[in-house]
Scaffold this motif. Structure first.
Motif, mmCIF file in Angstrom:
data_model
loop_
_atom_site.group_PDB
_atom_site.id
_atom_site.type_symbol
_atom_site.label_atom_id
_atom_site.label_comp_id
_atom_site.label_asym_id
_atom_site.label_seq_id
_atom_site.Cartn_x
_atom_site.Cartn_y
_atom_site.Cartn_z
ATOM 1 N N ALA A 165 42.488 37.437 32.713
ATOM 2 C CA ALA A 165 41.673 36.259 33.036
ATOM 3 C C ALA A 165 40.841 36.468 34.292
ATOM 4 O O ALA A 165 39.710 35.972 34.384
ATOM 5 C CB ALA A 165 42.585 35.034 33.203
ATOM 6 N N GLN A 166 41.383 37.193 35.269
ATOM 7 C CA GLN A 166 40.633 37.416 36.509
ATOM 8 C C GLN A 166 39.403 38.278 36.247
ATOM 9 O O GLN A 166 38.326 38.027 36.789
ATOM 10 C CB GLN A 166 41.531 38.091 37.559
ATOM 11 N N ALA A 167 39.554 39.304 35.400
ATOM 12 C CA ALA A 167 38.407 40.150 35.077
ATOM 13 C C ALA A 167 37.325 39.333 34.367
ATOM 14 O O ALA A 167 36.127 39.511 34.627
ATOM 15 C CB ALA A 167 38.849 41.318 34.201
ATOM 16 N N VAL A 168 37.729 38.422 33.493
ATOM 17 C CA VAL A 168 36.757 37.583 32.801
ATOM 18 C C VAL A 168 36.056 36.663 33.796
ATOM 19 O O VAL A 168 34.835 36.460 33.718
ATOM 20 C CB VAL A 168 37.440 36.760 31.684
ATOM 21 N N ALA A 169 36.807 36.105 34.745
ATOM 22 C CA ALA A 169 36.200 35.249 35.775
ATOM 23 C C ALA A 169 35.173 36.034 36.593
ATOM 24 O O ALA A 169 34.094 35.516 36.931
ATOM 25 C CB ALA A 169 37.285 34.681 36.678
ATOM 26 N N ASP A 170 35.491 37.285 36.918
ATOM 27 C CA ASP A 170 34.547 38.124 37.673
ATOM 28 C C ASP A 170 33.292 38.405 36.853
ATOM 29 O O ASP A 170 32.169 38.402 37.395
ATOM 30 C CB ASP A 170 35.217 39.437 38.066
ATOM 31 N N LEU A 193 36.093 35.862 24.924
ATOM 32 C CA LEU A 193 36.824 36.531 25.987
ATOM 33 C C LEU A 193 37.868 35.591 26.590
ATOM 34 O O LEU A 193 39.001 35.997 26.871
ATOM 35 C CB LEU A 193 35.859 37.024 27.069
ATOM 36 N N ASP A 194 37.511 34.325 26.785
ATOM 37 C CA ASP A 194 38.470 33.351 27.300
ATOM 38 C C ASP A 194 39.669 33.222 26.362
ATOM 39 O O ASP A 194 40.809 33.051 26.805
ATOM 40 C CB ASP A 194 37.805 31.976 27.455
ATOM 41 N N ALA A 195 39.412 33.286 25.049
ATOM 42 C CA ALA A 195 40.482 33.088 24.066
ATOM 43 C C ALA A 195 41.379 34.310 23.913
ATOM 44 O O ALA A 195 42.590 34.160 23.678
ATOM 45 C CB ALA A 195 39.871 32.725 22.709
#
Length: 339
Positions: free
Chosen positions: A258-263, A251-253
């Motif tokens: 990016a904000q949704a992945v951080a959440d 997901l990071d790649a």
């Protein structure tokens, strides 16, 4: 097809055609090649001769995958009008340069090269090392200098190969008494190497843990379902570990949000987020990325003659360039040339 006018810097990059390309190639190099072809003179080498150093028992595999990798290049966005795609075995000057350079490096120096030592160990060669494999750094030096490359995209594990190239360059230039050959700079990717779907090794075709760029939607879902997450995250309510979790690495790649992945990471760490939800999101992200590549690949593969024409055209241009550079070096060294 003719690439645009040369830029100030020349890039040489490429792949060993041992199988179709996968997401690791896309993250580590392909997407950068698509970007760099607008700002650099770029040569992309299908290194079929080098692939034989540990595949000499199956040359048909290499020949077949020259086309497969070329299809992946084109489908991913490499434009033969802006990048020259060429086949190593069609460039005899590179073999001549390799033979010449072998006189300026010792076996002991080759055996000390950390990259080669690691690869020999990984393949279990012991002392039965194919000579061509041991001399790969010399062949790479021939490739780089044959194209006059000033930038070579590599991973950090390949930095010793670039240093050995520059050692050979400095020794030849010292022998000649003037800088006939150019030193190259490593262009290290900021994207770390993607792990395999099993989370235990790097993504590799031979390990069966690589996701091909040509994967169907069902194949993508199957690969994602098998991905390593957190073995201690047994229940949805359990707090989960993000570090080492392959789904989050992907997901990071590839997830553009990016904000949704951080959440999602915060939610996973505190508990209440199941692996199935994460994997469903990743499957969608990968299909968004791979789907258009897969469709373009299918369309281009219906015209194999056009692909072979592109390879012949690119290889012919590269042959002229590398032969010119070989002739200049031979003249500088005072070698007798009959032609």
């Amino acid at each position: 097809m003719h690439p645009a006018a040369p830029f100030s810097q020349t890039i040489l990059t490429g792949d060993r055609p041992t199988g179709p390309l996968h997401l690791g190639h896309y993250a580590g190099s392909l997407q950068n090649r698509v970007r760099l072809q607008d700002t650099h003179t770029q040569y992309i080498l299908l290194a079929d001769t080098q692939a034989l150093t540990d595949n000499a028992h199956d040359p048909g595999k290499i020949r077949k995958n020259v086309l497969e990798v070329a299809l992946d290049y084109l489908a991913a966005g490499i434009d033969p009008d802006r990048s020259t795609i060429c086949v190593q075995s069609g460039l005899p000057a590179l073999a001549e340069l390799t033979l010449l350079y072998m006189n300026f490096v010792t076996v002991a120096r080759l055996e000390r090269n950390p990259t080669i030592k690691d690869e020999i160990r990984a393949r279990g060669f012991g002392r039965d090392i194919p000579a061509g494999f041991l001399c790969y750094p010399v062949a790479q030096a021939a490739d780089i200098t044959g194209f006059g490359a000033t930038l070579v995209p590599v991973g950090e594990d390949q930095l010793p190969l670039i240093e050995q190239t520059n050692e050979i360059v400095r020794r030849l230039n010292h022998q000649i008494g003037k800088p006939v050959l150019l030193e190259a700079e490593a262009l290290v990717s900021k994207t770390g190497r993607l792990p395999g779907t099993d989370g235990k090794t790097k993504m590799s075709k031979s390990q069966g843990n690589a996701i091909p760029l040509s994967s169907s939607p069902e194949m993508l879902r199957q690969f994602v379902r098998q991905m390593y997450t957190d073995p201690n995250h047994i229940h949805v309510s359990d707090p989960g570990q993000v570090e080492g979790n392959v789904v989050f690495t992907y997901l990071d790649a590839f997830d553009p949000d990016a904000q949704a992945v951080a959440d999602l990471k915060a939610h996973y760490r505190r508990g209440g987020l199941g692996d199935a939800v994460l994997k469903a999101r990743l499957s969608g992200v990968l299909e968004t990325l791979v789907g258009p590549i897969r469709e373009r690949r299918m369309e281009i593969s219906s015209r194999p003659g056009d692909v072979f024409d592109m390879l012949r055209d690119g290889t012919a241009r590269a042959r002229r360039l590398t032969q010119e550079r070989m002739d200049v070096l031979a003249g500088a060294l005072g070698l007798f040339r009959c032609a």
